[in-house]
Design a protein around this motif. Structure first.
Motif, PDB file in Angstrom:
ATOM      1  N   GLU A  57      43.089  41.656  43.128  1.00  0.00           N
ATOM      2  CA  GLU A  57      44.402  42.284  42.964  1.00  0.00           C
ATOM      3  C   GLU A  57      45.380  41.442  42.156  1.00  0.00           C
ATOM      4  OE1 GLU A  57      45.309  45.431  43.864  1.00  0.00           O
ATOM      5  OE2 GLU A  57      43.150  45.595  44.214  1.00  0.00           O
ATOM      6  N   GLY A  58      44.927  40.285  41.668  1.00  0.00           N
ATOM      7  CA  GLY A  58      45.801  39.423  40.881  1.00  0.00           C
ATOM      8  C   GLY A  58      46.831  38.692  41.728  1.00  0.00           C
ATOM      9  N   LEU A  59      46.534  38.499  43.014  1.00  0.00           N
ATOM     10  CA  LEU A  59      47.473  37.861  43.927  1.00  0.00           C
ATOM     11  C   LEU A  59      47.265  36.361  44.076  1.00  0.00           C
ATOM     12  CD1 LEU A  59      47.588  40.616  46.698  1.00  0.00           C
ATOM     13  CD2 LEU A  59      49.370  40.045  45.024  1.00  0.00           C
ATOM     14  N   VAL A  60      46.205  35.833  43.481  1.00  0.00           N
ATOM     15  CA  VAL A  60      45.945  34.396  43.551  1.00  0.00           C
ATOM     16  C   VAL A  60      46.342  33.774  42.210  1.00  0.00           C
ATOM     17  CG1 VAL A  60      44.202  32.602  43.895  1.00  0.00           C
ATOM     18  CG2 VAL A  60      44.091  34.725  45.217  1.00  0.00           C
ATOM     19  N   VAL A  63      44.350  33.437  38.705  1.00  0.00           N
ATOM     20  CA  VAL A  63      43.147  34.265  38.672  1.00  0.00           C
ATOM     21  C   VAL A  63      43.534  35.666  38.203  1.00  0.00           C
ATOM     22  CG1 VAL A  63      41.208  35.191  39.996  1.00  0.00           C
ATOM     23  CG2 VAL A  63      42.155  32.943  40.581  1.00  0.00           C
ATOM     24  N   PRO A  64      42.989  36.110  37.079  1.00  0.00           N
ATOM     25  CA  PRO A  64      43.350  37.437  36.582  1.00  0.00           C
ATOM     26  C   PRO A  64      42.771  38.547  37.445  1.00  0.00           C
ATOM     27  CG  PRO A  64      41.599  36.507  35.239  1.00  0.00           C
ATOM     28  CD  PRO A  64      42.014  35.441  36.222  1.00  0.00           C
ATOM     29  N   LYS A  65      43.467  39.689  37.447  1.00  0.00           N
ATOM     30  CA  LYS A  65      42.914  40.862  38.129  1.00  0.00           C
ATOM     31  C   LYS A  65      41.517  41.119  37.580  1.00  0.00           C
ATOM     32  CE  LYS A  65      46.932  43.642  39.240  1.00  0.00           C
ATOM     33  NZ  LYS A  65      47.542  44.969  39.121  1.00  0.00           N
ATOM     34  N   GLY A  66      40.640  41.605  38.438  1.00  0.00           N
ATOM     35  CA  GLY A  66      39.283  41.900  37.995  1.00  0.00           C
ATOM     36  C   GLY A  66      38.487  42.537  39.109  1.00  0.00           C
ATOM     37  N   ASN A  67      37.245  42.776  38.865  1.00  0.00           N
ATOM     38  CA  ASN A  67      36.342  43.342  39.865  1.00  0.00           C
ATOM     39  C   ASN A  67      35.505  42.210  40.438  1.00  0.00           C
ATOM     40  OD1 ASN A  67      37.106  46.075  39.486  1.00  0.00           O
ATOM     41  ND2 ASN A  67      35.930  46.095  37.595  1.00  0.00           N
ATOM     42  N   TYR A  68      35.890  41.752  41.622  1.00  0.00           N
ATOM     43  CA  TYR A  68      35.220  40.621  42.244  1.00  0.00           C
ATOM     44  C   TYR A  68      34.553  40.964  43.561  1.00  0.00           C
ATOM     45  CZ  TYR A  68      38.341  38.237  38.958  1.00  0.00           C
ATOM     46  OH  TYR A  68      39.025  37.835  37.836  1.00  0.00           O
ATOM     47  N   THR A  69      34.844  42.155  44.115  1.00  0.00           N
ATOM     48  CA  THR A  69      34.282  42.544  45.409  1.00  0.00           C
ATOM     49  C   THR A  69      33.376  43.754  45.235  1.00  0.00           C
ATOM     50  OG1 THR A  69      36.108  44.041  45.950  1.00  0.00           O
ATOM     51  CG2 THR A  69      36.335  41.744  46.666  1.00  0.00           C
TER      52      THR A  69
END
Length: 131
Positions: A57-60, A63-69
């Motif tokens: 979600e770009g909350l860290v 770290v860019p938003k992306g598909n990580y899960t």
């Protein structure tokens, strides 16, 4: 702070320092170092998916938003994202992990499984994007 909180901080730093290509790679590497290869603690999904969901979600920070899960991991992501939203509204919740979890769950009785440790560690270390 417990080891999953440390894992989230270390994984974020590892990714931001370009020592890992993806947040998942960073998580796997840091949990390998903290817990040992392929141990139950290293494979534990709830804190990992909370971390990856926040990254997604770009909350860290960094770290860019992306598909990580994976789609099946959406509950732990939702818990972590909701916790961040609650902390934005009421930062005092940082002092009470159990109360934060209770509010995330909206009255549903369920034991947290280190998801809040990830959120709180990132928040306390300035690694959550606040806007």
């Amino acid at each position: 702070m417990n080891k999953y909180g440390n894992a989230a901080i270390n994984a974020t730093q590892m990714f931001n320092n370009k020592a890992a290509k993806t947040p998942l790679d960073a998580w796997n590497q840091t949990t390998f170092e903290l817990f040992g290869a392929n141990t139950p603690a290293q494979r534990k999904g709830c804190p990992k998916n909370a971390f990856l969901g926040l990254c997604e979600e770009g909350l860290v920070r960094g770290v860019p938003k992306g598909n990580y899960t994976y789609r099946s991991d959406s509950l732990n992501k939702a818990y972590a994202v909701e916790a961040v939203e609650l902390l934005r509204v009421n930062p005092e919740l940082i002092n009470d992990r159990n109360e934060l979890w209770k509010e995330v769950m909206g009255g549903v009785k369920k034991q947290h499984n280190s998801q809040m440790d990830v959120v709180l560690a990132l928040w306390e270390n300035g690694l959550i994007v606040l806007e």
